[in-house]
Design a protein around this motif. Structure first.
Motif, PDB file in Angstrom:
ATOM      1  N   ARG A  92     -70.094 -41.809   1.659  1.00 45.49           N
ATOM      2  CA  ARG A  92     -70.201 -41.240   2.865  1.00 45.49           C
ATOM      3  C   ARG A  92     -70.542 -40.574   3.847  1.00 45.49           C
ATOM      4  N   SER A  93     -71.667 -40.377   2.867  1.00 46.66           N
ATOM      5  CA  SER A  93     -72.806 -39.982   3.702  1.00 46.66           C
ATOM      6  C   SER A  93     -72.982 -40.770   5.442  1.00 46.66           C
ATOM      7  N   PHE A  94     -73.299 -41.815   4.668  1.00 52.36           N
ATOM      8  CA  PHE A  94     -73.890 -43.150   5.876  1.00 52.36           C
ATOM      9  C   PHE A  94     -72.517 -43.435   6.870  1.00 52.36           C
ATOM     10  N   ILE A  95     -71.091 -44.008   6.004  1.00 54.27           N
ATOM     11  CA  ILE A  95     -70.269 -43.653   6.795  1.00 54.27           C
ATOM     12  C   ILE A  95     -70.129 -42.764   7.643  1.00 54.27           C
ATOM     13  N   ASN A  96     -70.207 -41.561   7.661  1.00 56.25           N
ATOM     14  CA  ASN A  96     -69.466 -40.789   8.795  1.00 56.25           C
ATOM     15  C   ASN A  96     -70.209 -40.638  10.281  1.00 56.25           C
ATOM     16  N   ASP A  97     -70.986 -41.615   9.798  1.00 57.41           N
ATOM     17  CA  ASP A  97     -72.022 -41.571  11.214  1.00 57.41           C
ATOM     18  C   ASP A  97     -72.355 -42.982  12.277  1.00 57.41           C
ATOM     19  N   ILE A  98     -71.599 -43.876  11.455  1.00 55.87           N
ATOM     20  CA  ILE A  98     -71.934 -46.001  11.477  1.00 55.87           C
ATOM     21  C   ILE A  98     -71.400 -45.710  13.432  1.00 55.87           C
ATOM     22  N   THR A  99     -70.920 -44.358  14.028  1.00 56.95           N
ATOM     23  CA  THR A  99     -69.818 -44.839  15.155  1.00 56.95           C
ATOM     24  C   THR A  99     -70.812 -44.308  15.660  1.00 56.95           C
ATOM     25  N   VAL A 100     -72.034 -43.381  16.460  1.00 57.16           N
ATOM     26  CA  VAL A 100     -72.200 -43.037  16.615  1.00 57.16           C
ATOM     27  C   VAL A 100     -73.990 -42.870  16.081  1.00 57.16           C
ATOM     28  N   ASP A 101     -74.578 -43.109  14.608  1.00 56.09           N
ATOM     29  CA  ASP A 101     -75.525 -43.121  14.778  1.00 56.09           C
ATOM     30  C   ASP A 101     -75.944 -44.562  14.518  1.00 56.09           C
ATOM     31  N   LYS A 102     -77.050 -45.363  15.324  1.00 53.30           N
ATOM     32  CA  LYS A 102     -77.603 -46.589  15.245  1.00 53.30           C
ATOM     33  C   LYS A 102     -78.118 -47.070  13.870  1.00 53.30           C
ATOM     34  N   GLN A 103     -78.970 -46.296  13.316  1.00 56.31           N
ATOM     35  CA  GLN A 103     -79.868 -45.972  12.012  1.00 56.31           C
ATOM     36  C   GLN A 103     -78.819 -45.961  10.714  1.00 56.31           C
ATOM     37  N   ASP A 104     -78.096 -45.509  11.037  1.00 59.36           N
ATOM     38  CA  ASP A 104     -77.055 -45.466  10.238  1.00 59.36           C
ATOM     39  C   ASP A 104     -76.270 -46.566   9.689  1.00 59.36           C
ATOM     40  N   GLU A 105     -75.563 -47.138  11.025  1.00 64.86           N
ATOM     41  CA  GLU A 105     -75.001 -48.571  11.780  1.00 64.86           C
ATOM     42  C   GLU A 105     -75.871 -49.353  10.789  1.00 64.86           C
ATOM     43  N   ASN A 106     -76.685 -49.665  11.230  1.00 69.22           N
ATOM     44  CA  ASN A 106     -78.160 -50.958  10.529  1.00 69.22           C
ATOM     45  C   ASN A 106     -78.282 -50.719   9.419  1.00 69.22           C
ATOM     46  N   LEU A 107     -77.924 -49.039   8.546  1.00 64.73           N
ATOM     47  CA  LEU A 107     -79.068 -48.746   6.981  1.00 64.73           C
ATOM     48  C   LEU A 107     -77.466 -49.680   6.841  1.00 64.73           C
ATOM     49  N   VAL A 108     -76.057 -49.231   7.021  1.00 63.05           N
ATOM     50  CA  VAL A 108     -74.426 -49.871   6.789  1.00 63.05           C
ATOM     51  C   VAL A 108     -74.436 -51.134   6.466  1.00 63.05           C
ATOM     52  N   ARG A 109     -75.170 -52.014   7.802  1.00 66.24           N
ATOM     53  CA  ARG A 109     -74.925 -52.931   7.357  1.00 66.24           C
ATOM     54  C   ARG A 109     -75.843 -53.938   7.115  1.00 66.24           C
ATOM     55  N   SER A 110     -77.009 -53.267   6.163  1.00 65.90           N
ATOM     56  CA  SER A 110     -77.720 -53.693   5.030  1.00 65.90           C
ATOM     57  C   SER A 110     -77.530 -54.220   3.829  1.00 65.90           C
ATOM     58  N   ILE A 111     -76.670 -52.935   3.467  1.00 63.86           N
ATOM     59  CA  ILE A 111     -76.322 -53.075   2.582  1.00 63.86           C
ATOM     60  C   ILE A 111     -74.985 -52.790   2.097  1.00 63.86           C
ATOM     61  N   ILE A 112     -73.759 -53.758   2.965  1.00 67.48           N
ATOM     62  CA  ILE A 112     -72.720 -54.531   3.191  1.00 67.48           C
ATOM     63  C   ILE A 112     -73.783 -56.356   2.879  1.00 67.48           C
ATOM     64  N   GLN A 113     -74.471 -56.214   3.088  1.00 64.51           N
ATOM     65  CA  GLN A 113     -75.030 -57.404   3.611  1.00 64.51           C
ATOM     66  C   GLN A 113     -76.109 -57.826   1.805  1.00 64.51           C
ATOM     67  N   LEU A 114     -76.542 -56.537   1.610  1.00 62.08           N
ATOM     68  CA  LEU A 114     -76.853 -56.872   0.677  1.00 62.08           C
ATOM     69  C   LEU A 114     -76.225 -56.255  -1.075  1.00 62.08           C
ATOM     70  N   SER A 115     -75.084 -56.524  -1.219  1.00 56.08           N
ATOM     71  CA  SER A 115     -74.013 -55.866  -2.000  1.00 56.08           C
ATOM     72  C   SER A 115     -72.838 -57.422  -2.019  1.00 56.08           C
TER      73      SER A 115
END
Ligand code: C2E
Ligand code: CA
Ligand code: CA
Ligand code: CA
Length: 280
Positions: A204-227
């Motif tokens: 949830r530390s990554f989900i927290n900032d997805i709408t405000v932090d570009k870096q977290d956004e990219n990170l979550v996108r790649s985790i979803i892709q990886l998964s």
């Protein structure tokens, strides 16, 4: 000066003594709690991102101490350090299975519904963990496919070969596996590839900032892709806002868990909100 130096040392000693006393008190309280069976679980729903329907629930441990509910952050580290987590974890597993059996008898168990239980490294490392689980399932006549185990990357890293062997045995009983807190550990991609898990839960530390932090956004996108590439179901945990829900829905097919949908609920409230409705 020498004097303030000595005062500092005294202060430090006092602080250590206070800490030691507090720890001792916690230990005594926990032994009492085990004796009185004061640990129980609450349930937090997992919902589908498209339909918002119930897909499962996670059992989260609580401690009812003198009428007050204590959250795991305050006592789980102690249970872990002292290895009492093995005993308490088994009790939680037992209560969850007893509850699944009860739901089944009351015809309240939705099709495909699973309860996820957190399993600590020390539990999984026990040589008799498999026997313990099969004994508990048998005792409550629960099929393994009603259960999911959540393990963290660190659990898996402890002893890869042994962990994989055990996961395979448990999966043969029908139990599915979820890799918890994904992204916070140190496992490499090759570890991830070798672990026979079914789900990946984005911390949830990554989900927290997805709408405000570009870096977290990219990170979550790649985790979803990886998964997705690994053929796993992806869970976003700690979803709190409408904006996060919308962002996540645009970026993948996921399961959601978080306060936006529901806080962890006492069994009675969980039933009222999710089970009595769903089956009636
Ligand atoms: P976890 O497994 O990552 O569980 C999710 C935690 O996030 C839970 O905290 C849950 O209440 C909280 N949470 C869920 N949605 C939201 C949200 O939208 N926002 C925020 N801020 N938090 C959210 P909880 O219940 O305090 O549990 C903390 C940790 O304690 C768990 O983290 C897990 O690592 C551990 N734990 C809980 N129950 C057990 C258990 O039965 N056995 C073991 N070994 N560990 C447990
Ligand atoms: Ca978990
Ligand atoms: Ca988690
Ligand atoms: Ca966590």
């Amino acid at each position: 000066s020498k004097r303030t130096g000595r005062n500092k040392v005294t202060l430090f000693k006092n602080e250590m003594a206070t800490q030691a006393a507090e720890l001792l008190k916690l230990e005594r309280d926990i032994m009492k709690a085990m004796f009185r069976d004061e640990f129980y679980f609450v349930l937090q729903p997992l919902v589908d991102s498209e339909t918002h329907t119930l897909k499962g629930a996670e059992a989260l441990m609580r401690w009812k101490k003198d009428g007050e509910t204590i959250n795991p952050a305050e006592f789980i580290p102690f249970l872990e350090d002292s290895s009492l987590i093995v005993d308490v974890g088994e009790r939680i597993l037992n209560s969850v299975c007893r509850y699944i059996c009860e739901l089944d008898e009351r015809k309240l168990l939705p099709k495909g519904f699973k309860i996820a239980v957190n399993i600590s490294a020390k539990q999984l490392a026990k040589h008799d963990f498999i026997e313990t689980v099969s004994r508990v399932l048998l005792k409550h006549k629960v099929a393994g496919d009603k259960l999911e185990f959540e393990i963290t990357e660190s659990v898996a890293l402890n002893n890869m070969a042994d962990t994989i062997k055990k996961i395979i045995s448990l999966k043969k009983m029908g139990i599915s596996f979820s890799l918890d807190d994904f992204g916070t550990g140190y496992s490499s991609l090759s570890h991830l590839k070798d672990l026979p898990v079914d789900k990946l839960k984005i911390d949830r530390s990554f989900i927290n900032d997805i709408t405000v932090d570009k870096q977290d956004e990219n990170l979550v996108r790649s985790i979803i892709q990886l998964s997705r590439n690994l053929g796993l179901v992806t869970v976003a945990e700690g979803v709190e806002t409408q904006a996060q829900v919308e962002w996540l829905m645009l970026n993948g097919e996921l399961l959601f868990q978080g306060y936006y949908f529901s806080r962890p609920l006492d069994i009675e409230d969980f039933e009222k909100t999710y089970l009595l409705e769903a089956t009636s």
